[in-house]
Design a protein around this motif. Structure first.
Motif, PDB file in Angstrom:
ATOM      1  N   GLN A  58       0.829  -1.207   0.000  1.00 32.85           N
ATOM      2  CA  GLN A  58       0.000   0.000   0.000  1.00 32.85           C
ATOM      3  C   GLN A  58       0.865   1.259   0.000  1.00 32.85           C
ATOM      4  OE1 GLN A  58      -0.690  -2.790   1.782  1.00 32.85           O
ATOM      5  NE2 GLN A  58      -2.428  -3.288   0.444  1.00 32.85           N
TER       6      GLN A  58
ATOM      7  N   ASP B 273      -6.763  -5.919  -0.384  1.00 36.68           N
ATOM      8  CA  ASP B 273      -6.388  -4.674  -1.057  1.00 36.68           C
ATOM      9  C   ASP B 273      -5.228  -4.904  -2.023  1.00 36.68           C
ATOM     10  OD1 ASP B 273      -6.781  -1.736  -1.269  1.00 36.68           O
ATOM     11  OD2 ASP B 273      -4.691  -1.705  -0.558  1.00 36.68           O
TER      12      ASP B 273
ATOM     13  N   ARG C  90      -6.543  -6.292  -5.176  1.00 33.60           N
ATOM     14  CA  ARG C  90      -7.187  -5.221  -5.961  1.00 33.60           C
ATOM     15  C   ARG C  90      -6.140  -4.425  -6.731  1.00 33.60           C
ATOM     16  NH1 ARG C  90      -7.837   0.123  -5.413  1.00 33.60           N
ATOM     17  NH2 ARG C  90      -6.781   0.120  -3.377  1.00 33.60           N
TER      18      ARG C  90
ATOM     19  N   GLY D  96      -0.582   1.863  -3.300  1.00 35.62           N
ATOM     20  CA  GLY D  96      -1.981   2.088  -2.966  1.00 35.62           C
ATOM     21  C   GLY D  96      -2.175   3.249  -2.015  1.00 35.62           C
TER      22      GLY D  96
END
Length: 457
Positions: free
Chosen positions: A38, A105, A108, A42
């Motif tokens: 992330q 996540d 994704r 992200g």
């Protein structure tokens, strides 16, 4: 290369080769350093939170390792207190949820539909396997921690720990109780005082024959006033026979008022009476007791997966003095015994089994075998069965706050040879006319042997 040109955050989505290489990197980073994906590709706020949590977990693991190596009692104490176990459960559930969020996540961000046709399923499968392993282990750990907290609270008492005796030892009365359908109440058939050095863990096991007569009591015992010359020495006692193991039955059924605060302390009047009797017999101060219900002992052995015993003599299962109506035999040699056969190994006394004194010796062998197998690894692997069996089998007044210390001490005990003192005729003791001064000297010689002089001096 600037962050704006990074293929991790701003990939060429039209190139399956780039997206596949990027996808594998993200999946592996999520496995190795949760939160880093992330940060790189992200939501940076989520990434910083996840990465910080990961670093905290690594730090806690390193601290736990250092504490275990340097101060194991501290770690064992945390693992045996209600507050510590619930803290572990909450932390485990937190990381289980965090790993789910970060893994989903990550998938994704990978954009599986943009990767090579064969790569997407592999990335998803690897992520799910790791997720199930990590989150599943964390959830199971939280379950074990909360269940263990409830189990420990139900078995162990909430009281301050007692100090060791003048010899620097903890003396624990081990009672094996048999409350069969032919008994009027429970009568201890196995009585042992385990004297353990509070520093080294070296243990002395003192076997008390159940047929000892005229048992003395400490001066401050209520039984000393009732039996000033020893149990049953004057005008008999309140039950059929005045032997050591009858003391529990008499006090529990006839005069529980002698020990009015026993139940409030997590004990029983009969157990307190047996502690006084054991102190009178051995001359030792008894700090704690452990009562094992032999009717449930079979379940505990089965929960541990059986026990390894080297059987010296062929032993009958059931039967009478002449070995009539025997239901089976335990054969000599190395044996892996289940709970049923282990119970009969320690219980048989008729015929070729050799009587009460031979049975005492086998019970000591069985206790040591169970001690060897009752280790954290074995208990954790079979936790549910062991906890369910132990809750019905064991009663003790050892405080929960002292468990960490005793777990560490027990680990030391397992590594040292155990000294045995059997108060039997073979060692010059007549149970019908015991010489208490001789018995006390025999016990003291075992628990506090005189220091040998250095021949060089």
């Amino acid at each position: 290369m600037s962050l704006a040109a990074s293929p991790i955050r701003f990939p060429d989505v039209s190139s399956r080769t780039v997206m596949t290489r990027r996808g594998w990197w993200l999946v592996l980073l999520n496995v190795l350093i949760p939160g880093s994906v992330q940060v790189l590709a992200g939501n940076r706020r989520l990434g910083r939170f996840g990465l910080g949590a990961t670093l905290v977990l690594w730090f806690l693991a390193i601290v736990a390792l250092v504490v275990w190596l340097a101060w194991p009692t501290v770690l064992y104490t945390i693992l045996t207190t209600t507050a510590g176990l619930w803290a572990i459960a909450i932390v485990a559930l937190f990381y289980a949820v965090l790993w789910v969020v970060l893994t989903l996540d990550t998938l994704r961000l990978v954009r599986l539909v943009k990767t090579s046709p064969g790569a997407g399923p592999g990335m998803a499968a690897l992520s799910m396997v790791v997720l199930v392993a990590l989150s599943g282990s964390a959830i199971y750990g939280a379950y074990v921690a909360t269940s263990l907290s409830g189990f420990l609270s139900s078995v162990f008492v909430q009281s301050p720990p007692a100090p060791p005796d003048a010899n620097g030892r903890y003396n624990i009365l081990l009672l094996g109780g048999d409350s069969g359908p032919d008994r009027d109440g429970m009568r201890p058939d196995s009585m042992t005082v385990a004297s353990i050095d509070a520093t080294t863990g070296q243990a002395v096991m003192i076997g008390l024959p159940r047929d000892l007569e005229y048992v003395p009591f400490p001066e401050d015992s209520p039984l000393a006033a009732a039996y000033p010359e020893g149990y049953g020495a004057i005008d008999g006692c309140e039950v059929d026979v005045c032997l050591l193991n009858s003391i529990y039955t008499e006090v529990e059924l006839k005069s529980p008022e002698m020990y009015p605060d026993a139940v409030a302390r997590g004990s029983e009047p009969g157990i307190d009476a047996m502690i006084d009797a054991a102190e009178g017999v051995t001359g030792l101060e008894i700090q704690y007791f452990v009562l094992i219900d032999m009717q449930g002992f079979e379940q505990l052995i089965d929960a541990l997966g059986g026990v390894d015993i080297n059987v010296d003599t062929r032993l009958p299962i059931g039967g009478d003095e002449d070995n009539n109506n025997v239901d089976g035999w335990i054969e000599p040699g190395p044996q892996h015994l289940d709970g049923f056969h282990a119970l009969w190994f320690g219980r048989a006394r008729y015929g070729v089994a050799g009587g009460d004194y031979a049975r005492m010796g086998r019970q000591r062998v069985l206790q040591e075998a169970v001690l060897r197998q009752f280790n954290p690894q074995n208990v954790l692997a079979k936790f549910q069965d062991v906890a369910a069996a132990s809750a019905d089998v064991v009663k003790t007044d050892i405080p929960q706050s002292a468990l960490g210390y005793f777990v560490n001490l027990g680990m030391k005990t397992r590594e040292l040879p155990i000294v045995h003192v059997e108060l039997v005729p073979e060692n010059g003791i007549d149970p019908a006319e015991p010489d208490w001064d001789y018995i006390h000297a025999l016990v003291q010689q075992a628990v506090a042997p005189p220091a040998t002089e250095d021949p060089a001096e």
